[in-house]
Design an enzyme around this catalytic site. Sequence first.
Site, PDB file in Angstrom:
ATOM      1  N   TYR A   1      37.908  10.946  98.339  1.00  0.00           N
ATOM      2  CA  TYR A   1      39.019  10.360  97.574  1.00  0.00           C
ATOM      3  C   TYR A   1      39.818  11.382  96.762  1.00  0.00           C
ATOM      4  CZ  TYR A   1      36.651   6.008  98.650  1.00  0.00           C
ATOM      5  OH  TYR A   1      36.069   4.963  99.313  1.00  0.00           O
TER       6      TYR A   1
ATOM      7  N   ASP B   1      41.791  14.062  97.465  1.00  0.00           N
ATOM      8  CA  ASP B   1      43.174  14.411  97.810  1.00  0.00           C
ATOM      9  C   ASP B   1      44.133  13.320  97.325  1.00  0.00           C
ATOM     10  OD1 ASP B   1      42.471  16.717  99.776  1.00  0.00           O
ATOM     11  OD2 ASP B   1      41.305  15.010 100.479  1.00  0.00           O
TER      12      ASP B   1
ATOM     13  N   TYR C   1      27.737  13.941  95.921  1.00  0.00           N
ATOM     14  CA  TYR C   1      27.616  13.944  97.382  1.00  0.00           C
ATOM     15  C   TYR C   1      26.167  13.649  97.754  1.00  0.00           C
ATOM     16  CZ  TYR C   1      32.143  16.149  96.863  1.00  0.00           C
ATOM     17  OH  TYR C   1      33.451  16.406  96.518  1.00  0.00           O
TER      18      TYR C   1
ATOM     19  N   ARG D   1      32.045  14.981  90.716  1.00  0.00           N
ATOM     20  CA  ARG D   1      32.050  15.852  91.899  1.00  0.00           C
ATOM     21  C   ARG D   1      33.494  16.273  92.224  1.00  0.00           C
ATOM     22  NH1 ARG D   1      31.083  11.244  96.671  1.00  0.00           N
ATOM     23  NH2 ARG D   1      33.312  11.011  97.185  1.00  0.00           N
ATOM     24  N   GLY D   2      33.611  17.136  93.231  1.00  0.00           N
ATOM     25  CA  GLY D   2      34.925  17.433  93.811  1.00  0.00           C
ATOM     26  C   GLY D   2      35.902  18.025  92.820  1.00  0.00           C
ATOM     27  N   GLU D   3      37.050  17.391  92.695  1.00  0.00           N
ATOM     28  CA  GLU D   3      38.102  17.933  91.830  1.00  0.00           C
ATOM     29  C   GLU D   3      38.541  16.944  90.750  1.00  0.00           C
ATOM     30  OE1 GLU D   3      41.196  20.276  93.612  1.00  0.00           O
ATOM     31  OE2 GLU D   3      42.719  19.522  92.240  1.00  0.00           O
ATOM     32  N   ASP D   4      38.978  15.768  91.170  1.00  0.00           N
ATOM     33  CA  ASP D   4      39.631  14.901  90.189  1.00  0.00           C
ATOM     34  C   ASP D   4      38.646  14.290  89.187  1.00  0.00           C
ATOM     35  OD1 ASP D   4      42.120  13.705  89.244  1.00  0.00           O
ATOM     36  OD2 ASP D   4      41.164  11.830  89.803  1.00  0.00           O
ATOM     37  N   SER D   5      37.496  13.790  89.653  1.00  0.00           N
ATOM     38  CA  SER D   5      36.533  13.221  88.694  1.00  0.00           C
ATOM     39  C   SER D   5      36.005  14.325  87.778  1.00  0.00           C
ATOM     40  CB  SER D   5      35.386  12.513  89.413  1.00  0.00           C
ATOM     41  OG  SER D   5      34.688  13.391  90.273  1.00  0.00           O
TER      42      SER D   5
HETATM   43  O1  TRH Z   1      36.038  12.166  96.477  1.00  0.00           O
HETATM   44  P1  TRH Z   1      35.860  13.567  96.167  1.00  0.00           P
HETATM   45  O2  TRH Z   1      34.649  14.199  96.667  1.00  0.00           O
HETATM   46  O3  TRH Z   1      37.111  14.385  96.639  1.00  0.00           O
HETATM   47  C1  TRH Z   1      37.012  15.642  97.240  1.00  0.00           C
HETATM   48  C2  TRH Z   1      37.476  16.754  96.377  1.00  0.00           C
HETATM   49  O4  TRH Z   1      38.746  16.508  95.835  1.00  0.00           O
HETATM   50  C3  TRH Z   1      37.511  18.038  97.169  1.00  0.00           C
HETATM   51  O5  TRH Z   1      38.026  19.075  96.395  1.00  0.00           O
HETATM   52  C4  TRH Z   1      38.343  17.827  98.391  1.00  0.00           C
HETATM   53  O6  TRH Z   1      38.335  18.961  99.140  1.00  0.00           O
HETATM   54  C5  TRH Z   1      37.787  16.684  99.158  1.00  0.00           C
HETATM   55  O7  TRH Z   1      37.799  15.526  98.366  1.00  0.00           O
HETATM   56  C6  TRH Z   1      38.582  16.417 100.404  1.00  0.00           C
HETATM   57  O8  TRH Z   1      35.837  13.751  94.564  1.00  0.00           O
HETATM   58  P2  TRH Z   1      37.025  13.704  93.493  1.00  0.00           P
HETATM   59  O9  TRH Z   1      37.917  14.881  93.627  1.00  0.00           O
HETATM   60  O10 TRH Z   1      36.384  13.506  92.202  1.00  0.00           O
HETATM   61  O11 TRH Z   1      37.855  12.409  93.853  1.00  0.00           O
HETATM   62  C7  TRH Z   1      37.390  11.126  93.621  1.00  0.00           C
HETATM   63  C8  TRH Z   1      38.539  10.231  93.194  1.00  0.00           C
HETATM   64  O12 TRH Z   1      38.124   8.893  93.161  1.00  0.00           O
HETATM   65  C9  TRH Z   1      39.032  10.571  91.791  1.00  0.00           C
HETATM   66  O13 TRH Z   1      40.451  10.441  91.762  1.00  0.00           O
HETATM   67  C10 TRH Z   1      38.417   9.484  90.919  1.00  0.00           C
HETATM   68  C11 TRH Z   1      38.400   8.323  91.875  1.00  0.00           C
HETATM   69  N1  TRH Z   1      37.404   7.280  91.601  1.00  0.00           N
HETATM   70  C12 TRH Z   1      37.838   6.021  91.221  1.00  0.00           C
HETATM   71  O14 TRH Z   1      39.056   5.808  91.074  1.00  0.00           O
HETATM   72  N2  TRH Z   1      36.921   5.031  91.017  1.00  0.00           N
HETATM   73  C13 TRH Z   1      35.593   5.227  91.162  1.00  0.00           C
HETATM   74  O15 TRH Z   1      34.795   4.298  90.963  1.00  0.00           O
HETATM   75  C14 TRH Z   1      35.148   6.542  91.526  1.00  0.00           C
HETATM   76  C15 TRH Z   1      33.672   6.824  91.665  1.00  0.00           C
HETATM   77  C16 TRH Z   1      36.086   7.552  91.738  1.00  0.00           C
END
Ligand code: TRH
Length: 363
Positions: free
Chosen positions: A18, A20, A184, A257-261
């Site tokens: 999620y 990106d 993850y 994890r990842g970037e945004d959270s």
């Molecule tokens: O989902 P991710 O693992 O995204 C990853 C990373 O961005 C990584 O850098 C990238 O290369 C890859 O995707 C393709 O983790 P991230 O970045 O935290 O994104 C999760 C998104 O989901 C974030 O915007 C928060 C949102 N979210 C919700 O809106 N509600 C929820 O209940 C949860 C758990 C997350």
Amino acid sequence: MAAMQLHWDIFCRVIDNYGDIGVCWRLARQLAAEHGRRVRLWVDRLESLQPLCPAIDAGQDKQSSQGVDICRWSDSFAFDRPAEVVIEAFACELPANYLQAMAASPSKPCWINLEYLSAEAWAEDCHGMASPHPSLGLTKYFFFPGFSPGSGGLSREAGLLGERDRWLGENPAPNCPEISLFCYDTAPVGNLLDALARSGQAVICHVAPGKPLAAVSAHLGGKGPWQTGRARVQAIPFLPIDDYDRLLWRCAINFVRGEDSFVRAQWAAKPFVWQIYPQDDEVHLAKLEAFLDRYCASMDGARQAVARRMFMAWNTGRDVESAWHAFVADSEYFSRHNGNWANQLASVPDTASALVNFCAAKV
Ligand code: TRH
């Protein structure tokens, strides 16, 4: 209107997970709400945006939400005209017909490649770099979000920290400490659950759906909720993005994890543990170290060691239980540190404002 750069197109290809779309959605709605820009968000998988923004209908190719025009980016991509600012998120490659139209525009659009967040020094060095297209007479600029004034900053809405404090004032912390778990499937979740069970402390652990819940189910069996020692472990639904922020504000400790959270946990200013997106040959560990160097710099030596140990344990699977107990013992210290850390980060312009200013300077 060209000088004001009213129209923005953001292109997002969902690779996996999620992150990106989370980053692009936040940016799009902030540009609309705070900068008055007319934003089209082109997404190849609307199904990935829908859980973050339940108001949208993933079956509709065109719709508006929160001031943003959301369009499906399909193979049969059609558009009226290119925008004044074009954001290619994470090198997703613009459609060929769109690129041609950009090249044919009387005033060339400002073309940005929005990069992934990294605390490494090279990212800051490459921020703003120009890459002329070999044949189209267009220039693409590399835009790197980051943690320092020399970077493109972090995603942060105006008034976010004030809104967090206001909300926390109205919603006092629950008696039983809560933990949020978003990770993850490679995270050492079993070791963490064992540590929670053996700690003897009452705690509620909220588990996000997908990979985190699968990891918990694999260790504890069944679908929960589970009671392990004095820890209650329970599945929660995927929350709309602003509700997820509030979960991070509320919990005593957040696994992200990842970037945004990861970024949002820093604005929450609660102790957090980050699982970085795993890459081949463990290159992600260098990125993790680069972040820890910045994040731990103002901690005392003993706490630096505790924080580093916990982050490394969570990302390598080594020594999780003892790292966790030390981390929890110092959680008040990390709360204070993270409050200061969030304030320090908030002194750097946020990514949306930095982008607006960067593009205006390129006209
Ligand atoms: O989902 P991710 O693992 O995204 C990853 C990373 O961005 C990584 O850098 C990238 O290369 C890859 O995707 C393709 O983790 P991230 O970045 O935290 O994104 C999760 C998104 O989901 C974030 O915007 C928060 C949102 N979210 C919700 O809106 N509600 C929820 O209940 C949860 C758990 C997350």
